[in-house]
Design a protein around this motif. Sequence first.
Motif, PDB file in Angstrom:
ATOM      1  N   ASN A  80      43.741  12.338 -10.332  1.00 26.32           N
ATOM      2  CA  ASN A  80      42.827  12.026  -9.234  1.00 26.32           C
ATOM      3  C   ASN A  80      43.212  12.698  -7.928  1.00 26.32           C
ATOM      4  OD1 ASN A  80      44.214   9.899  -7.240  1.00 26.32           O
ATOM      5  ND2 ASN A  80      44.907   9.466  -9.317  1.00 26.32           N
ATOM      6  N   GLU A  82      43.713  15.667  -7.476  1.00 30.90           N
ATOM      7  CA  GLU A  82      42.996  16.937  -7.430  1.00 30.90           C
ATOM      8  C   GLU A  82      41.483  16.730  -7.445  1.00 30.90           C
ATOM      9  OE1 GLU A  82      44.360  19.030 -10.840  1.00 30.90           O
ATOM     10  OE2 GLU A  82      46.476  18.679 -10.402  1.00 30.90           O
ATOM     11  N   LEU A  83      41.042  15.471  -7.505  1.00 30.43           N
ATOM     12  CA  LEU A  83      39.627  15.170  -7.645  1.00 30.43           C
ATOM     13  C   LEU A  83      39.122  14.347  -6.473  1.00 30.43           C
ATOM     14  CD1 LEU A  83      39.646  14.042 -11.395  1.00 30.43           C
ATOM     15  CD2 LEU A  83      38.963  16.278 -10.522  1.00 30.43           C
ATOM     16  N   SER A  84      37.816  14.311  -6.340  1.00 28.97           N
ATOM     17  CA  SER A  84      37.163  13.433  -5.371  1.00 28.97           C
ATOM     18  C   SER A  84      36.356  12.400  -6.143  1.00 28.97           C
ATOM     19  CB  SER A  84      36.233  14.254  -4.473  1.00 28.97           C
ATOM     20  OG  SER A  84      35.327  13.397  -3.798  1.00 28.97           O
ATOM     21  N   PRO A  85      36.261  11.169  -5.639  1.00 29.35           N
ATOM     22  CA  PRO A  85      35.438  10.161  -6.312  1.00 29.35           C
ATOM     23  C   PRO A  85      33.980  10.583  -6.470  1.00 29.35           C
ATOM     24  CG  PRO A  85      36.854   9.132  -4.671  1.00 29.35           C
ATOM     25  CD  PRO A  85      36.974  10.612  -4.475  1.00 29.35           C
ATOM     26  N   THR A  86      33.561  11.598  -5.730  1.00 29.77           N
ATOM     27  CA  THR A  86      32.175  12.069  -5.873  1.00 29.77           C
ATOM     28  C   THR A  86      31.918  12.646  -7.259  1.00 29.77           C
ATOM     29  OG1 THR A  86      32.780  14.231  -4.941  1.00 29.77           O
ATOM     30  CG2 THR A  86      31.954  12.561  -3.408  1.00 29.77           C
ATOM     31  N   ILE A  87      32.993  12.914  -8.015  1.00 30.59           N
ATOM     32  CA  ILE A  87      32.815  13.436  -9.374  1.00 30.59           C
ATOM     33  C   ILE A  87      32.110  12.419 -10.268  1.00 30.59           C
ATOM     34  CG2 ILE A  87      34.973  12.619 -10.427  1.00 30.59           C
ATOM     35  CD1 ILE A  87      35.259  15.440 -11.640  1.00 30.59           C
ATOM     36  N   ASN A 108      43.351   2.300  -4.556  1.00 28.86           N
ATOM     37  CA  ASN A 108      42.674   3.337  -3.768  1.00 28.86           C
ATOM     38  C   ASN A 108      41.239   2.870  -3.523  1.00 28.86           C
ATOM     39  OD1 ASN A 108      41.016   5.683  -3.148  1.00 28.86           O
ATOM     40  ND2 ASN A 108      42.768   6.948  -3.748  1.00 28.86           N
ATOM     41  N   GLU A 110      38.657   4.036  -1.946  1.00 22.02           N
ATOM     42  CA  GLU A 110      37.559   4.978  -2.138  1.00 22.02           C
ATOM     43  C   GLU A 110      37.206   5.102  -3.616  1.00 22.02           C
ATOM     44  OE1 GLU A 110      36.292   9.524  -0.774  1.00 22.02           O
ATOM     45  OE2 GLU A 110      38.365   8.837  -0.545  1.00 22.02           O
ATOM     46  N   TRP A 111      38.232   5.234  -4.459  1.00 17.94           N
ATOM     47  CA  TRP A 111      37.998   5.323  -5.896  1.00 17.94           C
ATOM     48  C   TRP A 111      37.452   4.001  -6.442  1.00 17.94           C
ATOM     49  CZ3 TRP A 111      37.545   8.941  -9.478  1.00 17.94           C
ATOM     50  CH2 TRP A 111      38.041  10.222  -9.217  1.00 17.94           C
TER      51      TRP A 111
END
Length: 231
Positions: A80, A82-87, A108, A110-111
């Motif tokens: 995560n 390297e990722l954004s929750p928008t994925i 987290n 946001e997640w």
Amino acid sequence: MTQFRQLPFVFPEGRIPSFELYYPGPNREVFEHVRRLGEAPASLYLWGPSGTGKTHLLQAAGHEFTALGRRACYLALAQNAELSPTILEGLEDLDLVCIDELHSVAGNREWERALLHLYERLRDFGRCFVLASLESPGFINIDLPDLKSRLAWGLVFHLRQLDECDKIRALQWRAKLRGADLSDEVAKYLLRRNSRAMAELCRVLDELDESSLAMQRRLTLPLMRAVLDRR
């Protein structure tokens, strides 16, 4: 959109997990529920220690769906950073969403908010949703109360480690699928000489079988000793 979105996992060539390769042992009930996911919308939560096959089951379910012409994705949250929750946006368009390593984003906010919204959208669209974590819904360190309550709404399964007898049977089953015979003696030696993690044992078994084919010899104890001593 591709039918099976590998997010962000890439399968090693020739090693795509399948239900056939999964030896359930004490986890027969969860295996049957995951295998029958395509029959009706469902939400499953799998938890248990590493090495119990959670990742294998999630990936096998995804490929089973795509084999039937349905859309699925697999997302490993340990990456995560390297990722954004928008994925997670738009995943409700898929028939199956598999999210692994949920514990990696616990705490987290946001997640957690993104996962809660995804859960609601998947339920509204009647999709299948499978989550996997090291921890049970009651003990995972999720701060968002609404998300924590949602995790226990569906079926919850605790996966257990295989004991030594089941590991031997699992190795013999895998060898049989590869067209090889693995005696109890050879399987026990393999357990003594290597890590007892099933993923590593399977990797070593595959390597040994490839060596036996190259040498045109059966999987015997002398062959195993010779191959392992060269590693």
